[in-house]
Motif scaffolding. Structure first.
Motif, PDB file in Angstrom:
ATOM      1  N   ALA A  79       0.814  -1.221   0.000  1.00  0.00           N
ATOM      2  CA  ALA A  79       0.000   0.000   0.000  1.00  0.00           C
ATOM      3  C   ALA A  79       0.842   1.264   0.000  1.00  0.00           C
ATOM      4  N   LEU A 121       3.137   3.973  -4.179  1.00  0.00           N
ATOM      5  CA  LEU A 121       2.150   4.887  -4.751  1.00  0.00           C
ATOM      6  C   LEU A 121       2.171   4.951  -6.271  1.00  0.00           C
ATOM      7  N   HIS A 122       3.210   4.390  -6.906  1.00  0.00           N
ATOM      8  CA  HIS A 122       3.275   4.436  -8.370  1.00  0.00           C
ATOM      9  C   HIS A 122       2.800   3.141  -9.016  1.00  0.00           C
ATOM     10  N   LEU A 123       2.295   2.209  -8.212  1.00  0.00           N
ATOM     11  CA  LEU A 123       1.803   0.958  -8.773  1.00  0.00           C
ATOM     12  C   LEU A 123       0.676   1.208  -9.772  1.00  0.00           C
ATOM     13  N   LEU A 128      -1.565  -4.459  -9.891  1.00  0.00           N
ATOM     14  CA  LEU A 128      -1.389  -5.212  -8.647  1.00  0.00           C
ATOM     15  C   LEU A 128      -2.249  -6.469  -8.688  1.00  0.00           C
ATOM     16  N   VAL A 173      -5.159   0.421   1.075  1.00  0.00           N
ATOM     17  CA  VAL A 173      -5.148   0.141  -0.363  1.00  0.00           C
ATOM     18  C   VAL A 173      -5.698   1.338  -1.143  1.00  0.00           C
ATOM     19  N   ASN A 221      -4.721   4.198  -0.965  1.00  0.00           N
ATOM     20  CA  ASN A 221      -3.635   5.135  -1.283  1.00  0.00           C
ATOM     21  C   ASN A 221      -3.079   4.935  -2.683  1.00  0.00           C
ATOM     22  N   LEU A 222      -3.372   3.793  -3.301  1.00  0.00           N
ATOM     23  CA  LEU A 222      -2.777   3.453  -4.606  1.00  0.00           C
ATOM     24  C   LEU A 222      -3.560   4.137  -5.730  1.00  0.00           C
ATOM     25  N   LEU A 261      -3.369   3.142  -9.511  1.00  0.00           N
ATOM     26  CA  LEU A 261      -3.670   1.761  -9.886  1.00  0.00           C
ATOM     27  C   LEU A 261      -4.695   1.714 -11.016  1.00  0.00           C
ATOM     28  N   LEU A 321     -10.060   4.572  -5.947  1.00  0.00           N
ATOM     29  CA  LEU A 321      -9.142   4.209  -7.032  1.00  0.00           C
ATOM     30  C   LEU A 321      -9.795   4.487  -8.381  1.00  0.00           C
TER      31      LEU A 321
END
Length: 570
Positions: free
Chosen positions: A77, A80-82, A85, A99, A101-102, A105, A126
């Motif tokens: 988590a 942050l650049h994912l 996932l 989660v 925070n992503l 995504l 998200l």
């Protein structure tokens, strides 16, 4: 890319990679069979992988060690650049709020979390998600309120609706705002998941192409299971508004004695594929399926599996479906306990080309042909390239894309890869395809492919990516005992023109150390860079090396050197 499993993780510190190098360069991480005895979090703290874009993790034996799992999820988590996932086989009941925070995504897969009961409300933050997969999360009770905020979703697999009276949850009616949705799998567990007629909301999804509806399989020993199944069938079995754009429909474990009354050519005028898997009570297709007053079916493929009481005859499907080309029939017939798997191939006129128990039509990665009935047809280069481009543009990057490439029905080669890369403009997709190609047995380093990738990275201003790929190329060419003359020089030129003095000079030294020559254009670029930075002593050092190599100054560099040389003489 890093690919890890138990044995590989434990030898991490013995590799040549330093932690700082891994943390600064790693973009893709596959971790397979992870358990609490693994030392990945010790050797390579997830929170330090700042540039990680793709992560695919599978946990060992659906681990239920809460502390271990929480450490993993907290680490994930923080990335942050994912963009991609995938986490499979987690044994926890809840996904942490973090989660949410992503925010970058785009693809999220949480399949096979058998104990997962609740998704956090933060998951609706998200808003860049295009694909959300929660398939086989059998204990999941509902979806959080606000699912309609994920307006970019194109793929939603495993949606668990509830009726509108349930607070803080999402029902079927919330789907109407997901206008980009192309693929949808809905899972119904009880009659409380649906209001009669509520499925009509699906007709508002104009981009929907693939629809699947899965019903909870009623266990005979569970009290009230049959009554719940019957009540759910009653709510589902109402006429639907036409779903004009749906091309593929799949039903799983439908509990009625015949298929739903809405399974007809009026509701699905453009349906091309129909699949029905499981259904202990199904005996017949609904009469409306056969009636011509509903229109002419466009179905080309039918798959019927695990329907033990099914009484329809396959000949009737051939008569009612004029466009039918493939019928997969895996049901017991004539009261026999023997199951069949007949595949029937038809030509455009409806005549049977081939019928049998199935043939080895093509083995991915081994054959260079496709099958048209029982006839082999060579796969042309143009078709091969087009297929690779299609897969990469759809899946973009990550394990899903590589899985699809592994299933290609022909043997790829580097010529296919080069042509495909020329057509793919997205840099991440290009790097993903190249990474897959490097792991194939037919791969060998090619100068022109590296040049293409370096130019693409330079156009995107990704100089970190250029340096990472350059170091990879140096190692690879050293292992193979070959050099990449054009690619080496192109890297130095890109760095020099961007004014990156130290890294361009460092790269030039690595090229010389590898035994490869630097060309005239590269020498001129380096001299111009050092002149512009006011470093004439380095300029003369490069000029001397240039003369030894038999290269000459171009006119513009010569003009720059004159005043600098005069100043040195003074």
């Amino acid at each position: 890319m890093g690919m890890f499993s138990n044995g590989i993780i434990k030898s991490m510190e013995r590799t040549e990679l330093k932690k700082s190098t891994v943390g600064s360069k790693l973009r893709t991480l596959w971790a397979l069979g992870i358990g609490k005895e693994n030392v990945l979090s010790k050797n390579m703290e997830l929170c330090k992988l700042k540039r990680l874009r793709v992560s695919s993790v599978s946990f060992k034996f659906y681990s239920e060690d809460a502390d271990f799992m929480k450490d993993w999820l907290d680490g994930i988590a923080s990335l942050l650049h994912l963009v991609y996932l995938k986490m499979e086989g987690c044994g926890l009941q809840y996904l942490p709020d973090s989660v949410g925070n992503l925010l970058n995504l785009q693809i999220l897969c949480l399949s096979y979390w058998y104990n997962l009961e609740m998704l956090p409300p933060t998951i609706t933050k998200l808003d860049k998600l295009t694909s959300f997969d929660i398939e086989m999360c059998l204990d999941l009770k509902c979806m959080p309120d606000g699912i309609e905020r994920l307006s970019r979703l194109e793929r939603l697999v495993g949606f668990r609706p509830t009726i509108s009276s349930h607070k803080n949850t999402s029902g079927i009616s919330h789907l109407k705002n997901l206008g980009q949705l192309r693929e949808l799998l809905i899972y119904f567990k009880s009659p409380n998941d649906l209001v009669e007629g509520e499925l009509n909301v699906l007709s508002e999804l104009q981009n929907l192409r693939h629809l699947a509806i899965q019903f909870d399989h009623a266990e005979p020993d569970v009290a009230g299971a049959d009554a719940d199944a019957a009540a759910l069938v009653s709510k589902v079995n109402h006429q639907l508004s036409p779903l004009r754009n749906v091309e593929e429909l799949r039903l799983f474990s439908y509990a009625g004695e015949s298929t739903p009354i809405w399974l007809n050519a009026t509701t699905f005028p453009n349906l091309q594929f129909l699949g029905h898997t499981g259904g202990d009570n199904i005996k017949h297709m609904d009469p409306g399926f056969w009636e011509k007053e509903h229109g002419v079916w466009k179905i080309e493929g039918v798959e019927l599996e695990w329907l033990p009481k099914f009484e329809e005859k396959r000949e009737r499907f051939h008569e009612a479906l004029p466009s039918l080309k493939t019928l997969i029939w895996d049901t017991p017939t004539d009261g026999s306990s023997e199951w069949t798997d007949d595949i029937i191939y038809l030509d455009e006129s409806g005549d049977v080309i081939f019928s049998g128990k199935g043939i080895r039509s093509v083995e991915p990665g081994l054959d260079g042909h496709v099958m048209v009935g029982s006839m082999k047809k060579p796969f042309s280069n143009a078709s091969a390239v087009a297929k690779m481009v299609e897969i990469v543009k759809r899946w973009k990057w990550g394990p899903e894309m590589e899985t699809q490439l592994d299933k290609l029905h022909f043997v790829p080669n580097l010529s296919h890869v080069k042509q495909a890369l020329s057509e793919i403009r997205e840099i991440d997709a290009s790097i993903g395809l190249f990474g897959w190609a490097k792991r194939q047995s037919w791969y060998s380093p090619k100068d022109e492919i590296y040049v293409l990738l370096f130019d693409r990275l330079n156009q995107n201003g990704d100089f970190d990516g250029i340096q990472s790929l350059f170091d990879e190329m140096i190692r690879e060419c050293g292992d193979h005992g070959i050099g990449s003359f054009m690619a080496y020089n192109r890297v130095i030129q890109h760095f020099a023109k961007a004014g990156k003095l130290e890294v361009s000079f460092c790269c030039s030294k690595k090229v010389k150390d590898s035994g490869c020559q630097i060309d005239t254009q590269t020498y001129n670029s380096l001299i111009t860079l050092f002149l512009n930075r006011g470093l004439p002593y380095k300029e003369f050092e490069i000029y001397e090396a240039m003369e030894e190599a038999g290269c000459s100054l171009d006119f513009s560099t010569f003009e720059l050197m004159i005043p600098s040389t005069a100043d040195e003489v003074k």
